[in-house]
Design a protein around this motif. Structure first.
Motif, PDB file in Angstrom:
ATOM      1  N   ALA A 194       0.833  -1.218   0.000  1.00 55.44           N
ATOM      2  CA  ALA A 194       0.000   0.000   0.000  1.00 55.44           C
ATOM      3  C   ALA A 194       0.861   1.259   0.000  1.00 55.44           C
ATOM      4  CB  ALA A 194      -0.924  -0.018   1.211  1.00 55.44           C
ATOM      5  N   LEU A 195       2.103   1.107   0.495  1.00 53.59           N
ATOM      6  CA  LEU A 195       2.974   2.289   0.543  1.00 53.59           C
ATOM      7  C   LEU A 195       3.330   2.802  -0.858  1.00 53.59           C
ATOM      8  CD1 LEU A 195       5.612   2.103   3.414  1.00 53.59           C
ATOM      9  CD2 LEU A 195       3.653   3.588   3.170  1.00 53.59           C
ATOM     10  N   PHE A 196       3.320   1.905  -1.861  1.00 55.33           N
ATOM     11  CA  PHE A 196       3.605   2.363  -3.233  1.00 55.33           C
ATOM     12  C   PHE A 196       2.567   3.414  -3.643  1.00 55.33           C
ATOM     13  CE2 PHE A 196       6.049  -1.594  -3.412  1.00 55.33           C
ATOM     14  CZ  PHE A 196       7.194  -1.177  -4.073  1.00 55.33           C
ATOM     15  N   GLU A 197       1.292   3.124  -3.328  1.00 57.78           N
ATOM     16  CA  GLU A 197       0.191   4.045  -3.660  1.00 57.78           C
ATOM     17  C   GLU A 197       0.360   5.348  -2.898  1.00 57.78           C
ATOM     18  OE1 GLU A 197      -2.537   3.532  -5.680  1.00 57.78           O
ATOM     19  OE2 GLU A 197      -1.425   1.753  -6.361  1.00 57.78           O
ATOM     20  N   LYS A 225      12.479  14.344  -9.467  1.00 57.86           N
ATOM     21  CA  LYS A 225      12.744  13.086  -8.757  1.00 57.86           C
ATOM     22  C   LYS A 225      12.714  13.383  -7.262  1.00 57.86           C
ATOM     23  CE  LYS A 225      16.514  12.098  -7.215  1.00 57.86           C
ATOM     24  NZ  LYS A 225      17.145  12.155  -5.855  1.00 57.86           N
ATOM     25  N   VAL A 226      11.980  12.570  -6.523  1.00 58.64           N
ATOM     26  CA  VAL A 226      11.952  12.735  -5.066  1.00 58.64           C
ATOM     27  C   VAL A 226      12.225  11.381  -4.398  1.00 58.64           C
ATOM     28  CG1 VAL A 226      10.482  14.795  -4.869  1.00 58.64           C
ATOM     29  CG2 VAL A 226       9.403  12.561  -5.148  1.00 58.64           C
ATOM     30  N   GLU A 227      12.565  11.463  -3.122  1.00 62.52           N
ATOM     31  CA  GLU A 227      12.811  10.225  -2.365  1.00 62.52           C
ATOM     32  C   GLU A 227      12.063  10.288  -1.038  1.00 62.52           C
ATOM     33  OE1 GLU A 227      16.849   8.772  -2.351  1.00 62.52           O
ATOM     34  OE2 GLU A 227      17.258   9.792  -4.249  1.00 62.52           O
ATOM     35  N   PHE A 228      11.754   9.122  -0.518  1.00 57.62           N
ATOM     36  CA  PHE A 228      10.947   9.035   0.704  1.00 57.62           C
ATOM     37  C   PHE A 228      11.684   8.224   1.765  1.00 57.62           C
ATOM     38  CE2 PHE A 228       8.089  10.122  -2.629  1.00 57.62           C
ATOM     39  CZ  PHE A 228       7.149  10.934  -2.041  1.00 57.62           C
ATOM     40  N   GLY A 229      11.246   8.425   3.007  1.00 63.07           N
ATOM     41  CA  GLY A 229      11.835   7.669   4.104  1.00 63.07           C
ATOM     42  C   GLY A 229      10.794   7.433   5.182  1.00 63.07           C
ATOM     43  N   ILE A 230      11.148   6.584   6.110  1.00 64.42           N
ATOM     44  CA  ILE A 230      10.299   6.342   7.277  1.00 64.42           C
ATOM     45  C   ILE A 230      11.046   6.958   8.463  1.00 64.42           C
ATOM     46  CG2 ILE A 230       9.212   4.570   8.742  1.00 64.42           C
ATOM     47  CD1 ILE A 230       8.101   4.408   5.904  1.00 64.42           C
ATOM     48  N   ASN A 231      10.386   7.879   9.168  1.00 61.55           N
ATOM     49  CA  ASN A 231      11.081   8.553  10.278  1.00 61.55           C
ATOM     50  C   ASN A 231      11.031   7.706  11.564  1.00 61.55           C
ATOM     51  OD1 ASN A 231       8.589   8.970  11.462  1.00 61.55           O
ATOM     52  ND2 ASN A 231       8.497  11.156  11.028  1.00 61.55           N
ATOM     53  N   SER A 232      11.576   8.254  12.637  1.00 65.54           N
ATOM     54  CA  SER A 232      11.704   7.445  13.864  1.00 65.54           C
ATOM     55  C   SER A 232      10.354   7.110  14.490  1.00 65.54           C
ATOM     56  CB  SER A 232      12.592   8.154  14.888  1.00 65.54           C
ATOM     57  OG  SER A 232      12.037   9.411  15.181  1.00 65.54           O
ATOM     58  N   SER A 233       9.284   7.842  14.076  1.00 67.13           N
ATOM     59  CA  SER A 233       7.937   7.499  14.574  1.00 67.13           C
ATOM     60  C   SER A 233       7.220   6.528  13.635  1.00 67.13           C
ATOM     61  CB  SER A 233       7.070   8.752  14.699  1.00 67.13           C
ATOM     62  OG  SER A 233       7.788   9.822  15.184  1.00 67.13           O
ATOM     63  N   LYS A 235       6.587   7.083  10.463  1.00 66.72           N
ATOM     64  CA  LYS A 235       5.741   7.797   9.509  1.00 66.72           C
ATOM     65  C   LYS A 235       6.451   7.966   8.161  1.00 66.72           C
ATOM     66  CE  LYS A 235       3.657  12.353   9.218  1.00 66.72           C
ATOM     67  NZ  LYS A 235       3.562  13.653   9.830  1.00 66.72           N
ATOM     68  N   LEU A 236       5.681   7.833   7.075  1.00 67.34           N
ATOM     69  CA  LEU A 236       6.230   8.063   5.734  1.00 67.34           C
ATOM     70  C   LEU A 236       6.411   9.563   5.524  1.00 67.34           C
ATOM     71  CD1 LEU A 236       6.850   6.916   2.818  1.00 67.34           C
ATOM     72  CD2 LEU A 236       4.469   7.473   2.290  1.00 67.34           C
TER      73      LEU A 236
END
Ligand code: C5P
Length: 304
Positions: A194-197, A225-233, A235-236
């Motif tokens: 689901a994270l792809f969506e 072009k952008v990039e994503f991450g998951i933070n320490s909580s 969250k995307l």
């Protein structure tokens, strides 16, 4: 005077370790720990400029400052628009503070027009063809990826999620008729499809905001072009940087971004454009428009 010098020395001793230790270093940036909070990091932009996966390299004075300022200008606007960001605040001319994230190893490209590698994958499509619906593509960052179980013969491929798995395609070969050169049964986000969506949606929202901001500067944002991450909580968040290396912007029929460097433009010309883009993004603000909804009263419809 002596006391003042001592306190300056103590202050410098306190901050220098923070600027010394390196957590990660890439072609154009350095990440350092933020001593006051381990969930944050300090991001520094370097004067280097690279293209074609580092094969072309140069540097110019001011690049780091322009990159940092552009990123901070862009992220400030996105923060005002409510996009979840790793970015926290600008620290100085070359540094910003951001959340430490577990980076998701996909480069997410959004396109409003056909340019760059899209044209090689779709040779029948004319350059600058407008896509009424934004095109989103994922490229798997394979360079530092471990644990995939199989060697990746060609780096940074176009990635498509299908029922068979993660299909990898050559990004600089026509896509029509191209069979995936590898199908991965294990790939990043495999267990969270689901994270792809969610990522695609956030990337499109981000694009629409910046497209409008560039329109107000009489320019066209054609792709980024952008990039994503998951933070320490957990969250995307939209992470990494968005500077003049990450997008194509056309003004008066010319690219004003890194494309000029890729195409062999003189480094002075490139530096001039980066300076111009820094100033232009400095004007990016949330417009304070009012939306007035005007409605007739019910009785206006009664015909006497
Ligand atoms: O080359 P291509 O057309 O796929 O690039 C699409 C967009 O992604 C362009 O704005 C380009 O500047 C950006 N990009 C990037 N970093 C890469 C590859 C592409 O910022 N490694």
């Amino acid at each position: 005077m002596k006391k003042k010098l001592i306190s300056i020395f103590v202050f410098l001793c306190a901050i220098i370790p923070a600027f010394g230790e390196i957590l990660a270093e890439g072609k154009t940036k350095i990440v350092r720990p933020y001593p006051e909070d381990p969930t944050l990091a300090i991001f520094e932009s370097k004067d280097d400029i690279t293209a074609f996966n580092g094969l072309k390299h140069d540097a110019f004075q001011g690049k780091g400052e322009f990159a940092n300022q552009t990123t901070c200008n862009v992220f400030r606007l996105l923060a005002d628009c409510g996009i979840p960001l790793a970015f926290r605040k600008q620290l100085d001319s070359h540094h910003f503070l951001g959340e430490m994230c577990q980076m998701i190893p996909y480069e997410v490209v959004v396109r409003r027009e056909a340019h760059g590698s899209y044209l090689t994958r779709h040779p029948s499509i004319e350059k600058e063809t407008v896509f009424p619906k934004l095109v989103v593509e994922f490229f798997l960052k394979t360079r530092n990826l471990e644990g995939m179980g199989v060697p990746i013969p060609r780096h940074d491929p176009l990635f498509q999620l299908t029922d068979s798995g993660g299909e990898l395609f050559l990004p600089e070969t026509p896509i029509e008729g191209q069979k995936p050169y590898l199908i991965l049964s294990d790939f990043p986000l495999k267990d969270r499809p689901a994270l792809f969506e969610e990522i695609a949606l956030m990337a499109k929202q981000t694009f629409l905001i910046l497209e409008k901001a560039w329109q107000l500067e009489n320019a066209r944002l054609v792709d980024f072009k952008v990039e994503f991450g998951i933070n320490s909580s957990g969250k995307l968040v939209l992470a990494d940087v968005i500077d003049n290396d990450c997008w194509r912007v056309v003004q008066n029929g010319q690219y004003i971004d890194k494309q000029i460097f890729r195409d062999g433009g003189a480094i002075d010309k490139v530096a001039e454009l980066y300076k111009y883009v820094t100033a232009a993004t400095g004007r990016f603000t949330l417009p304070c428009n009012q939306l007035i909804l005007w409605r007739e009263s019910e009785s206006d419809h009664v015909l006497k």
